[in-house]
Design a protein around this motif. Structure first.
Motif, PDB file in Angstrom:
ATOM      1  N   MET A  20       0.773  -1.232  -0.024  1.00 24.15           N
ATOM      2  CA  MET A  20       0.097   0.170   0.037  1.00 24.15           C
ATOM      3  C   MET A  20       0.764   1.142   0.021  1.00 24.15           C
ATOM      4  O   MET A  20       0.688   2.122  -0.487  1.00 24.15           O
ATOM      5  N   SER A  46      -6.653   3.608   3.964  1.00 26.34           N
ATOM      6  CA  SER A  46      -5.622   2.379   3.972  1.00 26.34           C
ATOM      7  C   SER A  46      -6.168   1.235   5.032  1.00 26.34           C
ATOM      8  O   SER A  46      -5.757   0.242   4.902  1.00 26.34           O
ATOM      9  N   GLU A  49      -8.520  -0.508   3.306  1.00 20.75           N
ATOM     10  CA  GLU A  49      -7.809  -1.619   2.260  1.00 20.75           C
ATOM     11  C   GLU A  49      -7.147  -2.753   2.965  1.00 20.75           C
ATOM     12  O   GLU A  49      -7.526  -3.794   2.417  1.00 20.75           O
ATOM     13  N   LEU A 121     -12.004   3.610  -2.627  1.00 21.98           N
ATOM     14  CA  LEU A 121     -10.744   3.198  -2.925  1.00 21.98           C
ATOM     15  C   LEU A 121     -10.619   3.732  -4.344  1.00 21.98           C
ATOM     16  O   LEU A 121      -9.339   4.148  -4.509  1.00 21.98           O
ATOM     17  N   GLN A 152      -9.744  -2.172  -9.066  1.00 19.90           N
ATOM     18  CA  GLN A 152      -9.909  -2.700  -7.714  1.00 19.90           C
ATOM     19  C   GLN A 152     -10.861  -3.774  -7.334  1.00 19.90           C
ATOM     20  O   GLN A 152     -10.475  -4.577  -6.328  1.00 19.90           O
ATOM     21  N   GLN A 156      -9.286  -6.661  -4.802  1.00 19.44           N
ATOM     22  CA  GLN A 156     -10.011  -6.730  -3.539  1.00 19.44           C
ATOM     23  C   GLN A 156     -10.834  -8.018  -3.545  1.00 19.44           C
ATOM     24  O   GLN A 156     -10.873  -8.775  -2.204  1.00 19.44           O
TER      25      GLN A 156
END
Length: 201
Positions: A20, A46, A49, A121, A152, A156
């Motif tokens: 990250m 953050s 995530e 995000l 994403q 993710q």
């Protein structure tokens, strides 16, 4: 849980944080290092995530109140919390949630909060806290934001989809995007296709 499990979780968390931040972590990191101020200096997005990665890796759920508290949590406290949730959520007499069986078919559709996290995000709807995004908030998907959102989604949730111009024009709110994803992932599950199959092209 064993000491090996603790080391494995710590290595995983540090790996996610390093990715990250896109930079090497300082060698002085210890279990007492704060995740937020005066430590790793992570911010709200953050934490979101990091939570998504942890939930996917270990098959656990981290509630929003816990995520909000990450700003005042140390690395050691985070790892201990993950260990506790793995132990709590592991099926009785079944395999540990720390080493889930690989999923070959039927990707799980992101929930409404997951969609809000993805939008945050992707900076499609900038928000420090995805919970602040209304279910009917406007969503505008142009060619660039579609690319970033789908990236994403794949990173993710391991789901690879395509959204064409006509579909993007019909997606005008958070709820509409959630419904679209649920329908597209449902096609994957119904067809028994492996996670990562392209849909919607």
């Amino acid at each position: 849980m064993t000491t090996v499990d603790t080391h494995r979780i710590t290595d995983f968390v540090l790996g996610v944080i390093r990715d990250m931040l896109n930079m090497p972590l300082p060698p002085t990191i210890s279990p007492a290092t704060p995740l937020g101020a005066d430590g790793l200096e992570l911010e709200s997005l953050s934490f979101v995530e990091l939570t998504v990665h942890v939930e996917r890796e270990y098959g656990i759920q981290v509630d929003d109140e816990t995520v909000d508290g990450f700003a005042h949590t140390t690395l050691g406290e985070l790892v201990a919390g993950i260990r506790a949730r793995i132990a709590d959520e592991a099926p009785a007499g079944g395999p540990s949630a720390a080493s889930p069986e690989p999923e070959s078919f039927g990707p799980e559709s992101p929930g409404l909060l997951d969609v809000k996290r993805l939008l945050a995000l992707s900076q499609i709807i900038p928000a420090a806290d995805p919970d602040d995004i209304a279910d009917d908030a406007d969503v505008v998907l142009d060619s660039l934001t579609v690319v970033w959102f789908l990236y994403q989604l794949k990173e993710q949730h391991g789901i690879e989809l395509e959204i064409d111009h006509a579909q993007a024009a019909d997606i005008t709110s958070v709820g509409a995007l959630h419904d679209f994803l649920r329908a597209q992932v449902g096609l994957l599950a119904g067809a028994g296709e492996p996670r990562g199959e392209v849909v919607g092209s």
